[in-house]
Design an enzyme around this catalytic site. Structure first.
Site, mmCIF file in Angstrom:
data_model
loop_
_atom_site.group_PDB
_atom_site.id
_atom_site.type_symbol
_atom_site.label_atom_id
_atom_site.label_comp_id
_atom_site.label_asym_id
_atom_site.label_seq_id
_atom_site.Cartn_x
_atom_site.Cartn_y
_atom_site.Cartn_z
ATOM 1 N N ARG A 142 0.800 -1.217 0.000
ATOM 2 C CA ARG A 142 0.000 0.000 0.000
ATOM 3 C C ARG A 142 0.839 1.276 0.000
ATOM 4 O O ARG A 142 1.843 1.374 0.704
ATOM 5 C CB ARG A 142 -0.958 0.004 1.189
ATOM 6 C CG ARG A 142 -0.349 -0.336 2.526
ATOM 7 C CD ARG A 142 -1.467 -0.545 3.540
ATOM 8 N NE ARG A 142 -0.935 -0.959 4.836
ATOM 9 C CZ ARG A 142 -1.256 -0.391 5.980
ATOM 10 N NH1 ARG A 142 -2.075 0.626 5.996
ATOM 11 N NH2 ARG A 142 -0.746 -0.833 7.108
ATOM 12 N N THR A 175 10.394 1.518 3.736
ATOM 13 C CA THR A 175 9.926 1.034 2.437
ATOM 14 C C THR A 175 11.041 0.463 1.582
ATOM 15 O O THR A 175 10.794 -0.319 0.677
ATOM 16 C CB THR A 175 9.238 2.173 1.669
ATOM 17 O OG1 THR A 175 10.164 3.258 1.509
ATOM 18 C CG2 THR A 175 8.016 2.670 2.424
ATOM 19 N N ARG A 200 1.670 -4.093 3.536
ATOM 20 C CA ARG A 200 2.703 -3.303 4.192
ATOM 21 C C ARG A 200 3.090 -2.136 3.281
ATOM 22 O O ARG A 200 3.014 -2.244 2.054
ATOM 23 C CB ARG A 200 3.939 -4.162 4.489
ATOM 24 C CG ARG A 200 5.129 -3.357 5.008
ATOM 25 C CD ARG A 200 6.327 -4.208 5.345
ATOM 26 N NE ARG A 200 7.513 -3.396 5.569
ATOM 27 C CZ ARG A 200 8.683 -3.848 5.976
ATOM 28 N NH1 ARG A 200 8.847 -5.138 6.225
ATOM 29 N NH2 ARG A 200 9.717 -3.035 6.139
ATOM 30 N N HIS A 201 3.509 -1.022 3.887
ATOM 31 C CA HIS A 201 4.097 0.083 3.125
ATOM 32 C C HIS A 201 5.515 -0.330 2.732
ATOM 33 O O HIS A 201 6.457 -0.205 3.517
ATOM 34 C CB HIS A 201 4.150 1.356 3.975
ATOM 35 C CG HIS A 201 2.810 1.933 4.296
ATOM 36 N ND1 HIS A 201 1.987 2.486 3.341
ATOM 37 C CD2 HIS A 201 2.134 2.047 5.474
ATOM 38 C CE1 HIS A 201 0.875 2.931 3.914
ATOM 39 N NE2 HIS A 201 0.941 2.663 5.203
ATOM 40 N N VAL A 202 5.683 -0.818 1.523
ATOM 41 C CA VAL A 202 7.000 -1.273 1.077
ATOM 42 C C VAL A 202 7.058 -1.194 -0.446
ATOM 43 O O VAL A 202 6.056 -1.416 -1.135
ATOM 44 C CB VAL A 202 7.275 -2.729 1.553
ATOM 45 C CG1 VAL A 202 6.305 -3.712 0.922
ATOM 46 C CG2 VAL A 202 8.717 -3.129 1.280
#
Length: 442
Positions: A142, A175, A200-202
């Site tokens: 995301r 990230t 996950r923010h990645v």
């Protein structure tokens, strides 16, 4: 003769009495045993025998016992050992069973070598694997301030409804990963029991590069300027869950920085409002390569290629209801009923708590400068939007989304009056690695 006859009669009497006594003992012994069979009992016995013979025939014709018995045998484990494994990730505890089937084979062969006998697998082969819906491995990497918290709330409700494993990472500000961190994360993701959805923010992870099965990706982006403004004010003032959250999120931010006018930040070229700080969406799709963080054609084209090759769907937040409808069509085992949940009054109460507060619109002059910095971001956004509309057309989806409040027609006209962006060879600031670092005056 008299004596003879008398002796004979006595002998005959003794013999008769002996036989009568022996028979009486036999009948008294048999009387103890429950051998009084009725016609119903006889029928039950014959029916049981028939079912046993029929079951034996069915067993041989079908190559073995029912699958449920094999599953029970598999998960209980063999040879008196427990074969579950546990891995602890930095933000999550994973309990997985992916090695159970593999160990089942090895354990059976070990038992065979020790006992010298045959095994079930020798005669019938390995049990058939569990049939999972495709795809059963989904990643939602995301993008920040693109409605991701709204979608995560929906996913939590859907995971409980459809019984899939939802793993949401607690790491929000890392990230970009080293090669070792990438491998560890990909192995942990692959170890989650399927079907799963990991979020996950990645930035994009290329599993195939490390010989690991590539999951299916999904994502949502939004108008780049709207995303930037939402992030700018969210870092300072939080959302409707409580404005005091910003004090926890940015404890080192001074009041003159916190209340800095957005127009001053943009027009005076503060690091938070200039290149490469505003180059934010593309790296999520470009990947972990260092060049993905440099605004330019290389990162843009690689991001487009990944969207076409690795993403099942990339939606746009301005048409969120259509995005949810497409996800329901493409991933029904994850998203069936998602639009009903999204429109429900109970969900509206939760979703309304995620809106950023104190948001302001910059002046036209500030927007021109900001758009100048976001040329590549808008080229990517327009590409994704066109692909999203093409997917809707192919599936025959009639749009239910309302037109966005912020029209892109203004930006198309603005682009004609905006000077070309910086040359790619021009030196960029290298001390701005963390996209969420505090505001620093130039």
């Amino acid at each position: 003769m008299k004596n003879f006859n008398s002796s004979a009669l006595h002998s005959h009497s003794q013999s008769t009495n002996h036989i009568r006594e022996r028979n009486s003992r036999k009948y008294s012994l048999l009387s103890v045993l429950p051998l009084r069979f009725s016609l119903r009992g006889y029928g039950v016995c014959m029916a049981t025998l028939f079912l046993f013979c029929f079951g034996s025939l069915f067993y041989q014709l079908n190559g073995g016992p029912p699958k449920i018995l094999l599953d029970i045998r598999q998960y209980l484990g063999l040879c008196g050992k427990n074969h579950w494994s546990v891995k602890v990730a930095p933000s999550r505890l994973f309990i997985h069973k992916d090695r159970v089937a593999r160990h089942l084979v090895s354990c059976l062969h070990d038992c065979k070598r020790r006992k010298g006998g045959s095994t079930y697998l020798d005669d019938h082969g390995q049990p058939a694997p569990r049939v999972l819906p495709f795809p059963s491995q989904v990643i939602y990497n995301r993008v920040g301030k693109c409605g991701s918290r709204t979608v995560v709330i929906l996913l939590r409700l859907l995971a409980e409804k459809h019984q899939f494993n939802l793993v949401s990472s607690d790491i929000h500000n890392k990230t970009r990963l080293t090669k070792h961190e990438q491998v560890d994360l990909m192995k942990n993701i692959s170890s989650i029991p399927q079907p799963f959805l990991y979020t996950r923010h990645v930035h994009f992870l290329n599993f195939t590069r490390f010989k690991i099965e590539q999951p299916v990706y999904i994502n949502i982006i939004r108008d780049p300027i709207n995303r930037f403004l939402s992030n700018y004010f969210f870092r300072r003032f939080g959302d409707w869950r409580g404005e005091q959250n910003h004090l926890i999120r940015t404890p080192g931010m001074k009041d003159d920085e916190r209340y800095l006018d957005i127009n001053v930040c943009i027009l005076e070229n503060y690091p938070e409002c200039s290149n490469p700080r505003v180059f934010y969406i593309i790296p999520y799709f470009c990947g972990q390569h260092p060049q993905c963080r440099e605004p330019g054609v290389w990162a843009l084209e690689r991001a487009k290629q990944n969207v076409l090759e690795n993403y099942l769907l990339v939606g746009i937040l301005e048409e969120l209801e259509d995005v949810l409808l497409l996800l329901e069509r493409l991933l029904p085992h994850y998203f069936t009923g998602v639009l009903n949940i999204y429109k429900s009054p109970d969900y509206r109460k939760m979703g309304n708590m995620t809106g950023t507060v104190r948001k302001q619109t910059p002046t036209l002059e500030a927007l021109q400068v900001l758009y100048h910095h976001m040329r590549y971001e808008y080229e990517f956004y327009n590409f994704v939007r066109d692909q999203f509309h093409l997917t809707k057309k192919k599936i025959g989806l009639k749009s239910v989304s309302k037109p966005p409040a912020y029209s892109n027609d203004f930006l198309r006209q603005l682009a004609l009056r905006t000077p070309e962006p910086l040359d790619e060879d021009e030196e960029l600031e290298t001390d701005l690695e963390d996209a969420n670092s505090w505001l620093v005056h130039p």
